[in-house]
Each structure stands twice: as C-alpha cells, then as structure tokens.
Scaffold this motif. Structure first.
Motif, mmCIF file in Angstrom:
data_model
loop_
_atom_site.group_PDB
_atom_site.id
_atom_site.type_symbol
_atom_site.label_atom_id
_atom_site.label_comp_id
_atom_site.label_asym_id
_atom_site.label_seq_id
_atom_site.Cartn_x
_atom_site.Cartn_y
_atom_site.Cartn_z
ATOM 1 N N PRO A 43 -2.041 6.960 14.754
ATOM 2 C CA PRO A 43 -2.764 6.083 13.589
ATOM 3 C C PRO A 43 -4.280 4.917 13.489
ATOM 4 C CG PRO A 43 -0.678 4.861 14.142
ATOM 5 C CD PRO A 43 -0.860 5.638 15.201
ATOM 6 N N SER A 92 -5.456 10.347 14.182
ATOM 7 C CA SER A 92 -4.661 10.526 13.660
ATOM 8 C C SER A 92 -4.699 11.944 12.818
ATOM 9 C CB SER A 92 -4.763 9.340 12.652
ATOM 10 O OG SER A 92 -6.369 10.336 11.391
ATOM 11 N N SER A 99 0.493 -1.136 0.331
ATOM 12 C CA SER A 99 -0.262 0.080 0.537
ATOM 13 C C SER A 99 0.607 1.257 -0.633
ATOM 14 C CB SER A 99 -1.177 0.021 1.337
ATOM 15 O OG SER A 99 -0.496 0.509 2.786
ATOM 16 N N LEU A 127 0.115 10.834 17.813
ATOM 17 C CA LEU A 127 -0.747 11.201 16.373
ATOM 18 C C LEU A 127 -0.816 9.795 17.276
ATOM 19 C CD1 LEU A 127 0.810 12.792 13.345
ATOM 20 C CD2 LEU A 127 -1.096 13.533 14.968
ATOM 21 N N PRO A 140 -9.439 21.307 12.133
ATOM 22 C CA PRO A 140 -10.577 20.748 12.354
ATOM 23 C C PRO A 140 -11.551 20.984 13.292
ATOM 24 C CG PRO A 140 -8.528 19.025 12.481
ATOM 25 C CD PRO A 140 -8.079 20.292 12.246
ATOM 26 N N GLN A 170 2.732 1.467 3.203
ATOM 27 C CA GLN A 170 4.220 0.979 3.463
ATOM 28 C C GLN A 170 4.771 0.750 2.458
ATOM 29 O OE1 GLN A 170 1.555 -2.707 2.589
ATOM 30 N NE2 GLN A 170 1.989 -3.608 4.508
ATOM 31 N N GLU A 198 -12.014 7.777 3.062
ATOM 32 C CA GLU A 198 -10.090 8.424 2.152
ATOM 33 C C GLU A 198 -10.643 7.317 1.255
ATOM 34 O OE1 GLU A 198 -7.103 7.340 5.655
ATOM 35 O OE2 GLU A 198 -9.017 6.155 6.009
ATOM 36 N N VAL A 236 1.059 19.195 9.753
ATOM 37 C CA VAL A 236 1.812 18.438 9.921
ATOM 38 C C VAL A 236 3.404 19.107 9.759
ATOM 39 C CG1 VAL A 236 3.073 16.337 8.904
ATOM 40 C CG2 VAL A 236 0.688 17.017 8.303
ATOM 41 N N ASP A 256 -3.243 8.399 2.952
ATOM 42 C CA ASP A 256 -4.605 9.129 3.998
ATOM 43 C C ASP A 256 -3.953 9.393 4.950
ATOM 44 O OD1 ASP A 256 -6.805 8.882 1.858
ATOM 45 O OD2 ASP A 256 -6.988 6.837 2.014
ATOM 46 N N VAL A 257 -4.704 9.825 5.723
ATOM 47 C CA VAL A 257 -4.234 10.711 7.136
ATOM 48 C C VAL A 257 -4.688 9.668 7.848
ATOM 49 C CG1 VAL A 257 -5.923 13.102 7.313
ATOM 50 C CG2 VAL A 257 -7.189 11.197 7.634
ATOM 51 N N SER A 258 -5.404 8.097 7.372
ATOM 52 C CA SER A 258 -5.271 7.867 8.959
ATOM 53 C C SER A 258 -4.052 6.822 9.149
ATOM 54 C CB SER A 258 -6.065 6.409 8.925
ATOM 55 O OG SER A 258 -6.223 4.984 8.278
ATOM 56 N N ILE A 259 -3.106 7.220 7.649
ATOM 57 C CA ILE A 259 -2.009 6.382 6.780
ATOM 58 C C ILE A 259 -0.854 6.816 7.748
ATOM 59 C CG2 ILE A 259 -0.519 5.013 5.544
ATOM 60 C CD1 ILE A 259 -3.206 3.696 6.150
ATOM 61 N N GLN A 260 -1.266 8.130 7.493
ATOM 62 C CA GLN A 260 -0.171 9.644 7.836
ATOM 63 C C GLN A 260 0.447 9.319 8.542
ATOM 64 O OE1 GLN A 260 -1.558 13.180 5.712
ATOM 65 N NE2 GLN A 260 -0.918 14.448 7.526
ATOM 66 N N ALA A 261 -0.351 9.592 10.057
ATOM 67 C CA ALA A 261 -0.423 9.466 10.930
ATOM 68 C C ALA A 261 0.906 8.483 11.549
ATOM 69 C CB ALA A 261 -1.559 9.363 11.891
ATOM 70 N N GLY A 262 0.612 6.904 10.421
ATOM 71 C CA GLY A 262 1.744 6.300 11.581
ATOM 72 C C GLY A 262 3.228 6.524 10.502
ATOM 73 N N ASN A 302 4.451 9.406 12.414
ATOM 74 C CA ASN A 302 4.890 9.432 14.183
ATOM 75 C C ASN A 302 6.224 8.340 13.651
ATOM 76 O OD1 ASN A 302 3.211 10.226 15.659
ATOM 77 N ND2 ASN A 302 1.613 7.911 15.639
#
Lengths: 324, 322
Positions: free
Chosen positions: B268, B257, A156, B266, A261, A159, B43, A217, A186-192, A195
């Motif tokens: 995730p 996130s 993905s 953050l 947000p 990854q 997303e 960011v 995507d934001v949910s992936i971006q956070a990881g 980090n």
C-alpha cells in the motif's frame, strides 16, 4: 469436509415484492438465493463473487441470520442455527461478525470510536475493563490508543474501515463475513486493508467469507472461491484452480471481462463478450440460469437444471457443457 | 504530432468553502489529440472530474476557474453561457457514471436523442427521429426502432449507458469526456460499454478522455495516460511506459498496490491523500512518499521529460532503475 466451521445446505431466501397496482394483485416472489450449499473450514477464506443480483450479499446475511432463510440449513460449529432460541442464537452470534461495505454509514457519527468498538462487549454483557480491550483492538488494526476518544468524521475511509474491523474483532469471532469491505476505498488504501485481513487471519486464525465483485482482490485473498449467478453457485473450488482453469462458461466469461492492469496481457488476450445484462431474478430463465447469455447453450440447458459436479480436485461446477 | 483538439493550460479551480478557499485543481496542462483515447487517472479528490467539469463550464458558482481551455479555436474559460451552450453537445460531450441522472424519466428515449440533434442543427423532426434510431443501432441497442419509443426506466443500467453514449455522439463532437462511465456497471457489462466507446471513437474519429480510477480499464483501451494527484498532473506518458517504466513515485506506488496474479503481498501507499484546504507545501505527495527529501517541500515540481515520460518529481531521475 467433516470438521468445517460452517455448513450451509440448500439455502433458499425469498423476498416478497409488493404487487404492482392493478396487476391482478398477484404476489410476486424473488428468489434471491436458490439452494446454495458450501462449507467454510476453520481459518479458511471463502470468496463469494458474482455480479449484481447474484445473491452473494443475501447469502452472507442469511449465514449470520441477519436475514431469516426461507429454507435450508446453516450450521455453525456443529450447531444448526434454526433450532436455537433467541438467547442461544445471541451466544452463537458472538462468534460470527460482519464488516460492511460503507465505512461512512456503518459507524454511529455521534459515538466516539472507542464507544463504537466497545459496544459489542456492552451488548453481550461482558464484564471487565473495556478500555484496555479497545486500545488493544485499535493497535491490532493499525490505529493508536488516542484514536479512541475521536469521532468517525475525523477519520479517512481506510481508517474507518479499520475501526469497523476492530469492532468486529471485539468478541473474538471465529467467522467474519466481509461484505465488499474494500470496494469503497481507493486502491492505494485498499491494499493496506487487504493486508490487514491477511495478517489478522494469520494471527488469530478466524475464517472469512469475503464477498466482493472485484475478482482480482478475491483471487488475492481467498483460499477457495464460489462464483454465483442469479442465486445459484455456478462454480466453486480452490481459488487458483478456478482462476487458472475455470470449468463453467460463466466463470470463464467473467474472468475474461475483468480488466487487468497490464496493457500487453489486456490487448493480447481474447475476450468472451457476453450479450445483454443479467436477467431479472424475479423471472429467472428455466433450466440453467446462465443459458440466455451462454454461447454453448443447447435445448438440454433450457429443460434441465445442471447439478454441481466435480471437475477436478475440489472444483465443482454446474454445467451441461463444461469447459475442458 | 497533430495539433491538439483540446488544449488545457494552467487550469486552476478554487472552491470557496466556509473553511476557506479549497484549490481542487492547482494548475494543470493537458492536450487531447484528435481520435485519441486519453486516460486521466487518480484517486478520489485528485481533481480529475473537477478539471473537466470546469472545462465544460458545469461547476457551481462557488467555483472560480482560471487558466485556459481551448477547444477547436474557442476559449472556454470565462466563455458566455450562450457560447458554452452551443459548444456542449456539439463540439464537446460528457457522459457520467450514473446514466439515469442524465436522462429525463418522462420523455421517450428517441425524443431525447432527437432533441439533442435539433438543439444544434436545423434538422427536421422527422429526420431527427430517424437519425435517433440509427444512433441507437450504432451503440448496439437491439430493436432500436421499438426501443426509441420506450422510457428510461424500461432500460437496464448497461442499456441506459448506451443511450447516453448515443446522445453524446449525436452531433459527432470533437471530444467526448467519459467520467467513470463503467464504474457502476457489472464487469461483463463494463466490457460491452468499453467496446461501444472504442467503436464510436473509431467510427466518428472522436477524441475520448476517459476519467477513471481503474488502471485495468486504462490498460485495455487507452493510448496516453495522465496521472493526477492532489490537483496536479504528476506523470504523463504513453500506455506502455506508464505500466512498464513508471517514473513518479506515486505512479509506482499505485501500480504496486494493485492485486495481481502471482503477487503474494500488496504494497500500500502509506498515509492518505492530503486535505486540499491545507495541502503540503511543495510536492503534495511527499507526505506519503518514501523517497521524500527536504527539497521536495520547497517548490511545486513541474512536469519535466524523463525517458519516455513527463514526470513531476525532483528525485525521479535518481530513483529510476531502483
């Protein structure tokens, strides 16, 4: 900063444009970066923000000498990069790496992930067991050993970006230029991934130049931030200070344009609405480059270019009419 | 509550691919009320754009659309090309991320807008040209008379998006669908375009559906929010509820996130979105959800009321307040 890892002084990068047909054959020059100076300390993250055409990406490329600067000085660990021979430059480059924006374009689709990560070691002629190194790098970025045999299309976006980071880490760099490294995610992936950058820096102590247009960011990750507009630094300083108390009108306007947000904050705050778009860098305004969109502009701004001046501890801005 | 101007019921979109059928939209219900700004967030791959392309009849032939899309008394699913042509641009308009692809490079801006007007009315060419200039003025283009005679390449990205908005509202449609309209723009220009969209919405009473991945943009301009995940609407609520008391674990994960001032670390969402060729059974989010239980894999959860939200999670009730 005497012990800085990277010194950039008066960096200028010009690009020549093809003359438009029949336009008098006059060569036009775009100054993408016009005299930019900054330092990056060891273990520090400098955020480079700005809108399109601000020159932030060009600065990153000039630092790594992926682009040859037109003028100015870039010193890495006390060595002026312009004085180095090709071979010497290659040695220095081991210690400075880049991660690109598009994790789909930056990996060779025909190479296994392991081969991509080991490639810098091969190119630099480093002996030893690359296999072991690849496995430890994959684990370092949160992937696993058996990923080494797979190909990029099996991963993905998030990854793939981790694979790009593993490759950048292969030569134990002291500086990594992160050029919009999470913008395509995507934001949910971006956070990881954000980090991951935090964790790697804590463990390995390298410096980052974090180039991004997403100001939220950058605020999260940067120690200091430089705000660019049309090839110039408008304001530079400690991130919290710049975000909380911007002294340049452009910084203030930029921050007020960022959607947060939080509906209550969003609807409660007053917004500075800048008019028009960023002018063309081919023909930047005289004097202060921001004056054509600035609500504070006076005659002085069109005649004299403001210099960076210290406004608060470590916070500099280039403006004739700074914000209180 | 007013009667919805656009009513989507059990919309399903299936693409036939060499690897088998891919169900991109798996049964969504959605109402758009007159004069309201509704957000559809999600997303990549969540089906947010495909749902509305299906409603517009703009999907390729490899797509099968089922369900019902009612717009102002017209059924759009399975409608004849002729009916769709008369509705698109008149009752229902759509703008996209890239304004350049929506403009014809070899025609003047003013002519393109007047073509839009004349396609749906018996307006004279002269009247249409005058109206085109008025529309350019409404969307905030300086010197609209001169600009109407220029070509798309003479406009900046922000100005092109304004032109596209002018075309979209030319016939005062009931619904304007804006698909990531500011994603390609710089933030200072994004602020201008959002302001233009809000202004035309107020002036024309148009209902706007804003498709976006940016929760900051949603917080700024929208009143109601639909959160999509893997081809389903997983939560629906008004703006305050979504941000203050989100009930679906995905909505909560999405908000956690986001980088915000004062947040040290953050959080995730684990894993990544499912492959829609072979989505998980039951709740598609369960493979990434820390609260997933065995029952989550058994059936697709439906939207059910919880507090001020509608939420599609069988465990939402026990999780709220945790």
């Amino acid at each position: 900063m005497t012990n800085a890892l990277l010194h950039v002084r008066g960096l200028v990068k010009e690009f020549h444009l093809k003359a438009a047909r029949g336009a008098g054959r006059k060569k036009r020059v775009v100054q993408a970066v016009s005299g930019v100076s900054f330092d990056v300390a060891r273990g520090e993250t400098l955020g480079l923000v700005g809108e399109s055409g601000s020159g932030k990406t060009t600065v990153g490329r000039c630092v790594l000498r992926l682009l040859e600067p037109t003028a100015g000085q870039v010193s890495f660990d006390g060595v002026d990069l312009a004085t180095l021979s090709f071979d010497e430059l290659r040695q220095v480059r081991r210690r400075m790496q880049i991660v690109f924006q598009d994790p789909y374009a930056s990996l060779d689709p025909k190479m296994t992930v392991g081969a991509s990560i080991a490639e810098p070691l091969v190119v630099q002629g480093i002996a030893g067991n690359h296999q072991e190194k690849v496995v430890s790098l994959l684990e370092l970025v949160g992937l696993s050993a058996d990923h080494a045999r797979r190909f990029p299309h099996e991963f993905s976006g998030g990854q793939r970006q981790r694979i790009g980071v593993a490759r950048a880490l292969a030569l134990d760099p002291a500086l990594i230029v992160l050029d919009e490294p999470v913008s395509a995610l995507d934001v949910s992936i971006q956070a990881g991934v954000v980090n991951l950058f935090d964790d790697l820096q804590r463990r390995l102590g390298m410096s980052y130049i974090f180039i991004a247009h997403d100001l939220s960011v950058v605020r999260h990750i940067a120690d200091r931030v430089a705000v660019m507009y049309l090839g110039k630094i408008m304001e530079i300083g400690p991130a919290e200070q710049v975000y909380e108390r911007p002294t340049h009108p452009y910084t203030k306007a930029l921050l007020s344009a960022v959607p947060l947000p939080n509906p209550r904050v969003e609807r409660g705050r007053s917004r500075i609405m800048l008019e028009g778009d960023v002018p063309s860098p081919v023909n930047p305004p005289s004097g202060c480059r921001f004056r054509t969109r600035c609500w504070k502009a006076t005659e002085l701004c069109s005649m004299q270019e403001p210099e960076l001046q210290m406004r608060a501890d470590g916070q500099w801005s280039a403006c004739h009419h700074p914000e209180g | 509550m007013t009667t919805p101007v656009l009513q989507i019921r059990d919309l399903k979109v299936t693409f036939s691919t060499p690897l088998g059928p891919l169900v991109a939209v798996r049964g969504i219900d959605l109402d758009v009320h007159p004069g309201e700004m509704t957000a559809v967030v999600g997303e990549s791959g969540s089906g947010k754009s495909v749902s509305f392309l299906a409603a517009m009849g703009l999907l390729p032939r490899t797509a099968t659309v089922e369900g019902s899309v009612m717009l102002d008394g017209h059924q759009l699913v399975g409608a004849s090309p002729k009916l769709l042509r008369s509705i698109r641009g008149r009752l229902l308009s759509m703008i996209f991320q890239d304004p350049l692809s929506a403009l014809n490079p070899v025609h003047r801006i003013g002519a393109q807008i007047s073509e839009m007007l004349r396609a749906h009315s018996s307006m004279s060419e002269r009247a249409a040209r005058i109206r085109a200039v008025e529309l350019l003025e409404i969307v905030g283009i300086p010197q609209p008379g001169d600009r109407a005679l220029q070509y798309p390449h003479e406009f900046s990205g922000g100005m092109r998006q304004r032109v596209v908005i002018a075309m979209a509202i030319a016939n005062s449609p009931k619904v304007l669908i804006a698909d990531e309209p500011t994603t390609a723009l710089d933030v200072t220009v994004q602020a201008q375009i959002l302001e233009v969209i809000q202004r035309v919405q107020a002036q024309f009473g148009t209902a706007v559906v804003l498709i976006t991945h940016d929760l900051g943009v949603v917080a700024r301009v929208c009143e109601r929010v639909n959160v999509m995940y893997a081809g389903r609407v997983v939560e629906r609520a008004d703006i305050g509820t979504i941000f203050d008391e989100p009930t679906h674990p995905y909505t909560r994960g999405l908000l956690a996130s986001l980088p915000q001032a004062g947040v040290e670390r953050l959080v995730p969402i684990a894993g990544f979105p499912p492959n829609m060729l072979n989505p998980p059974t039951g709740c598609a989010f369960r493979t990434r959800c820390e609260h997933a239980a065995e029952a989550c894999g058994q059936r697709l959860p439906e939207l059910e009321p919880l507090g001020n939200s509608m939420t599609a999670c069988i465990r939402a009730k026990e999780l709220v307040g945790r």
